[in-house]
Structure formats: structure tokens, C-alpha cells
Design an enzyme around this catalytic site. Structure first.
Site, PDB file in Angstrom:
ATOM      1  N   HIS A 101       0.806  -1.159  -0.022  1.00 14.11           N
ATOM      2  CA  HIS A 101       0.009   0.035  -0.081  1.00 14.11           C
ATOM      3  C   HIS A 101       0.963   1.202   0.038  1.00 14.11           C
ATOM      4  O   HIS A 101       1.834   1.081   0.420  1.00 14.11           O
ATOM      5  CB  HIS A 101      -0.819  -0.033   1.341  1.00 14.11           C
ATOM      6  CG  HIS A 101      -1.622  -1.097   1.523  1.00 14.11           C
ATOM      7  ND1 HIS A 101      -1.245  -1.986   2.379  1.00 14.11           N
ATOM      8  CD2 HIS A 101      -2.861  -1.263   1.256  1.00 14.11           C
ATOM      9  CE1 HIS A 101      -2.462  -3.022   2.274  1.00 14.11           C
ATOM     10  NE2 HIS A 101      -3.487  -2.386   1.785  1.00 14.11           N
ATOM     11  N   ASP A 104       2.218   2.032   3.502  1.00 13.41           N
ATOM     12  CA  ASP A 104       3.104   0.866   4.129  1.00 13.41           C
ATOM     13  C   ASP A 104       4.517   1.543   3.880  1.00 13.41           C
ATOM     14  O   ASP A 104       5.376   1.332   4.523  1.00 13.41           O
ATOM     15  CB  ASP A 104       3.183  -0.545   3.456  1.00 13.41           C
ATOM     16  CG  ASP A 104       1.677  -0.933   3.381  1.00 13.41           C
ATOM     17  OD1 ASP A 104       0.863  -0.656   4.226  1.00 13.41           O
ATOM     18  OD2 ASP A 104       1.686  -1.873   2.501  1.00 13.41           O
ATOM     19  N   GLU A 268      -8.820 -13.883  -1.316  1.00  8.41           N
ATOM     20  CA  GLU A 268      -8.037 -14.197  -0.050  1.00  8.41           C
ATOM     21  C   GLU A 268      -8.675 -15.343   0.670  1.00  8.41           C
ATOM     22  O   GLU A 268      -9.827 -15.159   0.887  1.00  8.41           O
ATOM     23  CB  GLU A 268      -8.052 -12.889   0.846  1.00  8.41           C
ATOM     24  CG  GLU A 268      -7.098 -13.041   1.943  1.00  8.41           C
ATOM     25  CD  GLU A 268      -6.845 -11.859   2.691  1.00  8.41           C
ATOM     26  OE1 GLU A 268      -6.164 -10.868   1.918  1.00  8.41           O
ATOM     27  OE2 GLU A 268      -6.769 -11.819   3.980  1.00  8.41           O
ATOM     28  N   HIS A 271     -10.725 -14.437   3.793  1.00  7.72           N
ATOM     29  CA  HIS A 271     -12.137 -13.728   3.582  1.00  7.72           C
ATOM     30  C   HIS A 271     -13.099 -14.458   3.172  1.00  7.72           C
ATOM     31  O   HIS A 271     -14.122 -14.574   3.412  1.00  7.72           O
ATOM     32  CB  HIS A 271     -11.706 -12.631   2.306  1.00  7.72           C
ATOM     33  CG  HIS A 271     -10.489 -11.594   2.838  1.00  7.72           C
ATOM     34  ND1 HIS A 271     -10.232 -10.542   1.954  1.00  7.72           N
ATOM     35  CD2 HIS A 271     -10.076 -11.217   3.796  1.00  7.72           C
ATOM     36  CE1 HIS A 271      -9.381 -10.046   2.443  1.00  7.72           C
ATOM     37  NE2 HIS A 271      -9.180 -10.331   3.748  1.00  7.72           N
ATOM     38  N   ASP A 296      -4.557 -13.927  -2.524  1.00  6.35           N
ATOM     39  CA  ASP A 296      -3.913 -13.439  -1.464  1.00  6.35           C
ATOM     40  C   ASP A 296      -3.940 -14.699  -0.320  1.00  6.35           C
ATOM     41  O   ASP A 296      -5.004 -15.333  -0.016  1.00  6.35           O
ATOM     42  CB  ASP A 296      -4.766 -12.572  -0.632  1.00  6.35           C
ATOM     43  CG  ASP A 296      -4.195 -10.949  -0.854  1.00  6.35           C
ATOM     44  OD1 ASP A 296      -3.276 -10.952  -1.968  1.00  6.35           O
ATOM     45  OD2 ASP A 296      -4.579  -9.839  -0.419  1.00  6.35           O
ATOM     46  N   ASP A 309      -5.191 -13.868   9.371  1.00  7.53           N
ATOM     47  CA  ASP A 309      -4.209 -13.623   8.475  1.00  7.53           C
ATOM     48  C   ASP A 309      -2.906 -14.602   8.706  1.00  7.53           C
ATOM     49  O   ASP A 309      -1.869 -14.012   8.877  1.00  7.53           O
ATOM     50  CB  ASP A 309      -3.612 -12.045   8.411  1.00  7.53           C
ATOM     51  CG  ASP A 309      -4.597 -11.524   7.451  1.00  7.53           C
ATOM     52  OD1 ASP A 309      -5.324 -12.022   6.766  1.00  7.53           O
ATOM     53  OD2 ASP A 309      -4.593 -10.013   7.569  1.00  7.53           O
TER      54      ASP A 309
HETATM   55  C1  XLS Z   1      -7.272  -6.857   4.409  1.00  5.61           C
HETATM   56  C2  XLS Z   1      -6.731  -7.037   3.151  1.00  5.61           C
HETATM   57  C3  XLS Z   1      -5.938  -6.253   2.607  1.00  5.61           C
HETATM   58  C4  XLS Z   1      -5.588  -6.263   1.095  1.00  5.61           C
HETATM   59  C5  XLS Z   1      -4.992  -5.138   0.635  1.00  5.61           C
HETATM   60  O1  XLS Z   1      -8.055  -7.530   5.048  1.00  5.61           O
HETATM   61  O2  XLS Z   1      -6.656  -8.452   2.831  1.00  5.61           O
HETATM   62  O3  XLS Z   1      -4.696  -6.354   3.355  1.00  5.61           O
HETATM   63  O4  XLS Z   1      -5.244  -7.291   0.462  1.00  5.61           O
HETATM   64  O5  XLS Z   1      -5.407  -3.732   0.875  1.00  5.61           O
HETATM   65 NI    NI Z   2      -5.777  -9.123   1.163  1.00  2.36          NI
HETATM   66 NI    NI Z   3      -7.318  -9.770   4.566  1.00  2.00          NI
END
Ligand code: XLS
Ligand code: NI
Ligand code: NI
Length: 437
Positions: A101, A104, A268, A271, A296, A309
């Protein structure tokens, strides 16, 4: 520059019998599987936000991570130094890509101009480190959720000025991604959602979300950025309901607003599970729509209901993930992006290596297992045979659209009853998968 990881040398592949924790047991980057190297199939990426900005803080306490190279300040020089450390880490690990990002990599300034300048100063270092190491940018993105101005969302904010700020941030983030030769750019919903519907005009918010994406698509064309745009589904957290809640919701949104030709999905794992789906389900939904772009790679905790995560280590997970990805033609612009963080209890720098090595090995194994299952062919054959009635006679006629309810009724009145079903053989298929694990 002084080494940040003086005791760690380049991580090598030592094979499955190795007992060296700082070696790959399964990820042999140059190994050819299904006609391509593992490096090119998996396109591993390290995320800047967790790996270089994560402190280990949680709602109950501050960070625990020991990061000797970081002076803890918000200065540009600390950020530039951190960027060099990031590249030392990725080089030693042998990760071909990274993702970030805007906020970051560089500190936020007091004004937008100051933010832009800070970002430019760090991007210079990223660019020269990319050149030095050959490591590439998988995707860039803008952080449109941390700053308090985004309390009500960014593109979906009730405050038009906030929309403008977000637009400016997206413009700049696309520019630097382009400058760094990024293979893609991701939109994750941040705070695009709500905590209560009592204060929400949902139609207006969705229209505005689509508006920002259209503006980004226009700008991308204008500057000649050829990278792939992605949208990353997530159902909740930080808001109770995120608009991009899952793959199906994202696809519907993209279709409704004529955005489907311009964006693919970045799926992801954690998610998917927060949405009450499996990763495999989300990949199938995206793949069937021709919109499977990138992943992801992480995992949640079965007993904790938020986005923990964690690094993926389950071979079942990586096998099912790679089966779906291979089925839909593999990763092209996308990659296996470790949007994952070490646990708060794993606070030493070496833990970052253990985490990534484990994730890369788990995916390399999943990839090889998936390839073996595909080569064996029994699974595919079973599914094909299960639908055999659609490949001849009546099935073909229905598929071609040349039938009617009246005709189908006449057919069945004559026949009396449908042909008998065959077993779904779930247990047989689960056992078959286990033959390869
Ligand atoms: C948050 C998201 C974030 C995205 C990037 O839950 O996974 O990390 O991958 O903005
Ligand atoms: Ni993500
Ligand atoms: Ni995430």
C-alpha cells in the site's frame, strides 16, 4: 548497508529429508511441473504491510516484534532504510514479487503534496532495489482506510471531499505502480461498507464506488498502465458489512456497473472463510466467470471469527487451491501473495523466514499434488462421466436451447420416469485425494 539478517544466508532447496528449518523442503524454484517452473506457476509475493510494518499489536496490547533495523520513527529515511531491508529479506528468501500500500512504504504527510513527496522519495529506493535484485512488484494499492478522514469510507463516504482525497491517492498509487512496472493494482474495500443501515444511502454509495473504479480505469488507459486491476472480496471487518462481500457479490457489482471487462478478482483465503465459504468455492466462482486473477494466500483460525491472516500450512488447502487455479489456466498476471502475518508471540526476525518458507513449501507441495491428481485423471474422468447425459441425445438438445417445456413434458410422459441416478461417491473421491496427500 549493514545486513539486517547477518546470520541468515540465501534460503536453498534441500529436499524433503532436510532438517534445516531455513531451507526449502518442497519449493524447488526451477523444478518443472505441467510445463512450467514452480517459480512461474506460483509467483510468490511478500506483502509489505504485514512483513515490514506489522508490529504484533492487537486490541489488547502493543506490538511485540523486534525489528532492530527500524528506528521506530515516521521519517522518510527510516522508510528508505526499511525498503532496503525488505529487499534483503526477499532476496534471501527468493521471493520473485512483493506488494504494498502507498502508506506502508512511505510516511503519511500533513498535506497531500507532502504525502506524494514522501512516496516519491521511497519509490526511488524501491526502484533501484528492484533493479539490483530483479524482484518485481506484483501489485500496488492505496491505503484508503487507516487515516481518520476515511471513518465513513473512501469512495463510499458521505463526504464528497473525502471521495476526492481518495481519488487523488488512487491516482498517485497507480502512477507509482506503473513507474515500478507493477503487474497489477488491487482495490480492497477498506471501509467501503457500513456499521448501521440507519445512516446509509446504499444506492448512492455503490454508485460512487463504481464511479471511482471507472475513473481509475480511465486514468489507467490515459497513462498507458497495462497492469491488471483486481478487486478483493471481504465480507466484514472493519465494517459489519463490506460491499465487496464475496466473489459472487463482486461479480454482480462489476457487471451491474459495466466494470467486468476491467477487473479480475483477488481471492483471499481468510476472507472466503469469513464469508462462510471455502477458498475453493470462491476460486470456482471467480474462475467460472473468467475473472480469477490472483490470490492472497493465508488462512484463518477455525476458532477465531476474524481475519487472523495466518501463514498457510495446510496441504489440503494448498492442494484444493492449486487444483482450482490450474483448472482455470493458472496464474498469469497474478501470484500467490502472502497476505499473512507472524503471530504476536513470534516476535523475532527469523520468524519471518520460518513463516514464508513454510507457506512456500506448503504451496509447492499443493502444486505438485494437484498436478499429480490431474495427471492421474481419475478425478476429472469421474466428473466428466457424472455429466455424460449432457453430452448426447436429450442433454445436447436442452443445451442448444432447441426445446420447450411442452416438448420436455411429452418426452417424459412417453418415458414415464427419469433414468436412475448414480452415486455422488463423495467418500470415494475424498479417499482418492488422500492417495496423493
Ligand atoms: C485486508 C486485506 C488487505 C488487502 C490489501 O483484510 O486483505 O490486506 O489485501 O489492501
Ligand atoms: Ni488481502
Ligand atoms: Ni485480509
Amino acid at each position: 548497508m549493514k545486513s539486517a539478517f547477518p546470520d541468515i544466508s540465501k534460503i536453498k532447496f534441500e529436499g524433503p529429508t532436510s532438517r534445516n528449518p531455513l531451507a526449502f523442503k518442497h519449493y524447488n524454484a526451477g523444478e518443472i511441473v505441467e510445463g512450467k517452473t514452480l517459480r512461474d506457476h506460483l509467483r510468490f509475493a511478500v506483502v509489505y504491510w504485514h512483513t515490514f510494518r506489522g508490529t504484533g499489536s492487537d486490541p489488547f496490547g502493543p506490538g511485540t516484534a523486534i525489528r532492530p533495523w527500524d528506528d521506530g520513527s515516521n521519517s522518510v529515511s527510516n522508510s528508505q532504510n526499511r525498503a532496503r531491508v525488505a529487499f534483503e529479506f526477499m532476496e534471501k528468501l527468493g521471493a520473485p514479487f512483493y506488494a504494498f500500500h502507498d502508506r506502508d512504504v512511505a510516511p503519511e504527510g500533513k498535506t497531500l503534496r507532502e504525502c506524494h513527496n514522501n512516496l516519491d522519495a521511497v519509490v526511488k529506493v524501491l526502484k533501484s532495489e528492484q533493479k539490483r535484485t530483479g524482484i518485481k512488484l506484483l501489485w500496488g494499492t492505496a491505503n484508503l482506510f487507516s487515516n481518520p478522514r476515511y471513518v465513513h469510507g473512501a469512495a463510499t463516504s458521505c463526504n464528497a471531499d473525502v471521495f476526492a482525497y481518495a481519488a487523488a491517492q488512487v491516482k498517485k498509487a497507480i502512477e507509482v505502480t506503473h513507474e515500478l512496472g507493477g503487474a497489477g493494482y488491487t482495490f480492497w474495500g477498506g471501509r467501503e461498507g457500513y456499521s448501521t443501515l440507519l445512516n446509509i444511502d446504499m444506492k448512492r454509495e455503490l454508485d460512487n464506488l463504481a464511479r471511482l473504479l471507472h475513473l481509475a480505469v480511465d486514468y489507467k488507459k490515459q497513462i498507458g498502465f497495462k497492469g491488471q486491476f483486481y478487486i478483493e472480496p471481504k465480507p466484514k471487518e472493519p465494517t459489519r458489512h463490506q460491499y465487496d462481500s464475496d466473489a459472487a457479490a463482486c461479480l454482480n457489482f462489476l457487471r451491474e456497473y459495466d466494470l467486468l471487462p476491467h477487473l479480475k478478482l483477488n481471492i483471499e483465503t481468510n476472507h472466503a472463510t469469513l464469508a462462510g465459504h471455502t477458498m475453493q468455492h470462491e476460486l470456482e466462482v471467480a474462475g467460472a466467470a473468467g475473472a480469477l486473477g490472483s490470490i492472497d494466500a493465508n488462512t484463518g483460525d477455525e476458532l477465531i471469527g476474524w481475519d487472523t491472516d495466518q501463514f498457510p500450512t495446510s496441504i489440503y488447502l494448498t492442494t484444493y487451491t492449486m487444483l482450482a487455479i490450474l483448472k482455470y489456466g493458472g496464474l498469469t498476471t497474478g501470484g500467490v501473495n502472502f497476505d499473512a502475518k507472524v503471530r504476536r508471540e513470534s516476535f523475532e526476525p527469523v520468524d519471518l523466514f520460518h513463516a514464508h518458507i513454510g507457506g512456500m513449501d506448503a504451496f509447492a507441495r499443493g502444486m505438485k499434488i494437484a498436478a499429480a491428481i490431474r495427471k492421474d485423471g481419475r478425478l476429472e474422468k469421474f466428473v466428466r462421466q457424472r455429466y455424460a447425459s449432457w453430452d448426447s441425445g436429450l442433454g445436447v438438445k436442452i443445451k442448444s436451447g432447441k426445446t420447450s417445456l411442452k416438448e420436455l413434458e411429452a418426452y417424459m410422459l412417453k418415458k414415464g420416469n427419469a433414468d436412475a441416478n448414480t452415486s455422488g461417491r463423495q467418500e470415494f473421491l475424498e479417499n482418492l485425494i488422500n492417495e496423493f496427500i
